[in-house]
Design an enzyme around this catalytic site. Structure first.
Site, PDB file in Angstrom:
ATOM      1  N   THR A   1      -4.339   4.108  -0.657  1.00  0.00           N
ATOM      2  CA  THR A   1      -3.913   5.211  -1.534  1.00  0.00           C
ATOM      3  C   THR A   1      -5.112   5.848  -2.234  1.00  0.00           C
ATOM      4  OG1 THR A   1      -3.518   3.646  -3.319  1.00  0.00           O
ATOM      5  CG2 THR A   1      -1.623   4.238  -1.971  1.00  0.00           C
TER       6      THR A   1
ATOM      7  N   LYS B   1      -6.262  -7.680   3.333  1.00  0.00           N
ATOM      8  CA  LYS B   1      -6.517  -6.512   4.195  1.00  0.00           C
ATOM      9  C   LYS B   1      -7.536  -6.804   5.307  1.00  0.00           C
ATOM     10  CE  LYS B   1      -5.307  -3.078   0.674  1.00  0.00           C
ATOM     11  NZ  LYS B   1      -5.272  -3.880  -0.576  1.00  0.00           N
TER      12      LYS B   1
ATOM     13  N   ASP C   1     -11.053  -6.490  11.521  1.00  0.00           N
ATOM     14  CA  ASP C   1     -12.224  -6.953  12.266  1.00  0.00           C
ATOM     15  C   ASP C   1     -11.844  -6.930  13.749  1.00  0.00           C
ATOM     16  OD1 ASP C   1     -14.680  -8.300  13.012  1.00  0.00           O
ATOM     17  OD2 ASP C   1     -14.709  -9.191  11.010  1.00  0.00           O
TER      18      ASP C   1
ATOM     19  N   LYS D   1       1.464 -11.324  -5.882  1.00  0.00           N
ATOM     20  CA  LYS D   1       0.407 -10.869  -4.981  1.00  0.00           C
ATOM     21  C   LYS D   1      -0.926 -11.447  -5.430  1.00  0.00           C
ATOM     22  CE  LYS D   1      -1.330  -6.464  -4.704  1.00  0.00           C
ATOM     23  NZ  LYS D   1      -2.784  -6.400  -4.479  1.00  0.00           N
TER      24      LYS D   1
ATOM     25  N   ARG E   1      -0.486  -3.974 -13.561  1.00  0.00           N
ATOM     26  CA  ARG E   1      -0.841  -3.845 -14.966  1.00  0.00           C
ATOM     27  C   ARG E   1       0.326  -3.627 -15.941  1.00  0.00           C
ATOM     28  NH1 ARG E   1      -5.653   0.084 -13.403  1.00  0.00           N
ATOM     29  NH2 ARG E   1      -4.110   0.458 -11.768  1.00  0.00           N
TER      30      ARG E   1
ATOM     31  N   ASP F   1      -3.100 -10.415  -0.317  1.00  0.00           N
ATOM     32  CA  ASP F   1      -3.572  -9.053  -0.026  1.00  0.00           C
ATOM     33  C   ASP F   1      -5.068  -9.084   0.279  1.00  0.00           C
ATOM     34  OD1 ASP F   1      -3.596  -6.325   0.260  1.00  0.00           O
ATOM     35  OD2 ASP F   1      -3.505  -5.898  -1.885  1.00  0.00           O
TER      36      ASP F   1
HETATM   37  O1  C5P Z   1      -1.762  -0.274 -10.745  1.00  0.00           O
HETATM   38  P1  C5P Z   1      -1.224  -1.668 -10.603  1.00  0.00           P
HETATM   39  O2  C5P Z   1      -1.901  -2.629 -11.523  1.00  0.00           O
HETATM   40  O3  C5P Z   1       0.288  -1.737 -10.665  1.00  0.00           O
HETATM   41  O4  C5P Z   1      -1.658  -2.089  -9.131  1.00  0.00           O
HETATM   42  C1  C5P Z   1      -1.081  -3.164  -8.445  1.00  0.00           C
HETATM   43  C2  C5P Z   1      -1.648  -3.217  -7.062  1.00  0.00           C
HETATM   44  O5  C5P Z   1      -1.438  -1.963  -6.421  1.00  0.00           O
HETATM   45  C3  C5P Z   1      -3.160  -3.466  -7.000  1.00  0.00           C
HETATM   46  O6  C5P Z   1      -3.388  -4.844  -6.770  1.00  0.00           O
HETATM   47  C4  C5P Z   1      -3.610  -2.653  -5.811  1.00  0.00           C
HETATM   48  O7  C5P Z   1      -3.594  -3.455  -4.650  1.00  0.00           O
HETATM   49  C5  C5P Z   1      -2.544  -1.610  -5.636  1.00  0.00           C
HETATM   50  N1  C5P Z   1      -3.039  -0.271  -6.055  1.00  0.00           N
HETATM   51  C6  C5P Z   1      -3.074   0.754  -5.140  1.00  0.00           C
HETATM   52  N2  C5P Z   1      -3.537   2.000  -5.517  1.00  0.00           N
HETATM   53  C7  C5P Z   1      -3.959   2.226  -6.783  1.00  0.00           C
HETATM   54  C8  C5P Z   1      -3.921   1.184  -7.737  1.00  0.00           C
HETATM   55  C9  C5P Z   1      -3.449  -0.065  -7.343  1.00  0.00           C
HETATM   56  O8  C5P Z   1      -2.697   0.550  -3.992  1.00  0.00           O
HETATM   57  N3  C5P Z   1      -4.416   3.449  -7.114  1.00  0.00           N
END
Ligand code: C5P
Length: 231
Positions: free
Chosen positions: A120, A66, A69, A38, A210, A64
């Protein structure tokens, strides 16, 4: 669609790292271990099409950005993205059916269009602040509208996956962030799911950042995640 139903094709590693060199190195290390990468706004804002060109040789690209518009603007931007070798592009479902159809028209491939239901990060207070209720049906309704307009898939949390799957049927892709291996700390996610629990709930592409990118051994971390869903 995931490229296949094979476990490694159900994992997208989010390359949320500061430099394109670092992202390209990670993608090269993880080539064949996971099927997808991604590219988020940070890398695309800094490097644009070059980011896609550097990452694509190592796996499928999920961009990604998003988009949200007026339909004409989204269609024209999507048409430029169609010139790149990208497999999925995110748009906001809240842009409505005409904007979703415009994205499909621009990309010339409905399967590439993934509609984000609600971010989220939007908790009850944030939804209230923008005049949206916290009705539990909101996410499935947005997913149904988006796939009804032709989007190939939707993005939602694992907690919503089974209701979204019920709303959209078997065909659309359900893409889910907020995934953590069973033994991993939660970072900033409110509700985290293990990879297998998310798959069991109906998701078929899991976005994980991460736990892999900040691991001392990203290959081992990604391999363990793929193994945990049967790979
Ligand atoms: O937390 P992590 O590093 O696994 O996040 C991966 C992806 O998930 C991020 O690039 C982000 O787009 C999405 N994410 C999310 N909600 C969060 C944290 C990350 O949708 N609270």
């Amino acid at each position: 669609m995931p490229a296949t139903n094979a476990p490694h094709d159900q994992i997208a590693v989010a390359l949320d790292v500061p430099t394109l060199d670092e992202a390209a190195r990670l993608a090269a290390d993880l080539e064949g271990v996971v099927g997808w990468f991604k590219i988020g706004l940070e890398l695309f804002a800094a490097h644009g099409p070059e980011a896609v060109a550097r990452i694509r040789p190592h796996g499928r690209v999920f961009l990604d950005v998003k988009l949200h518009d007026i339909p004409t603007t989204v269609e024209r931007a999507a048409a430029r993205l169609a010139d790149l070798d990208i497999d999925l592009v995110t748009i906001h479902a809240l842009g409505g059916p005409d904007m979703i159809r415009a994205a499909i028209s621009g990309l010339s491939d409905a399967r590439k269009v993934l509609a984000v239901t609600l971010l989220t990060s939007m908790d009850a207070a944030a939804l209230d602040a923008v005049g949206l209720d916290t009705n539990a049906d909101r996410v499935p309704l947005l997913a149904k509208m988006a796939t009804g307009a032709g989007a190939g898939g939707v993005v939602c949390s694992a907690g919503q996956s089974w209701r979204v799957r019920e709303a959209v049927g078997q065909r659309p892709m359900i893409v889910t962030p907020g995934i953590r291996p069973a033994d991993h700390a939660d970072d900033d996610h409110a509700g985290v799911w293990t990879p297998q629990a998310a798959i069991d709930a109906g998701s078929n592409l899991l976005v994980i950042g991460r736990p892999v990118t900040r691991s001392a051994d990203p290959i081992a971390a990604a391999t363990a995640i793929v193994s945990s869903i049967g790979g």
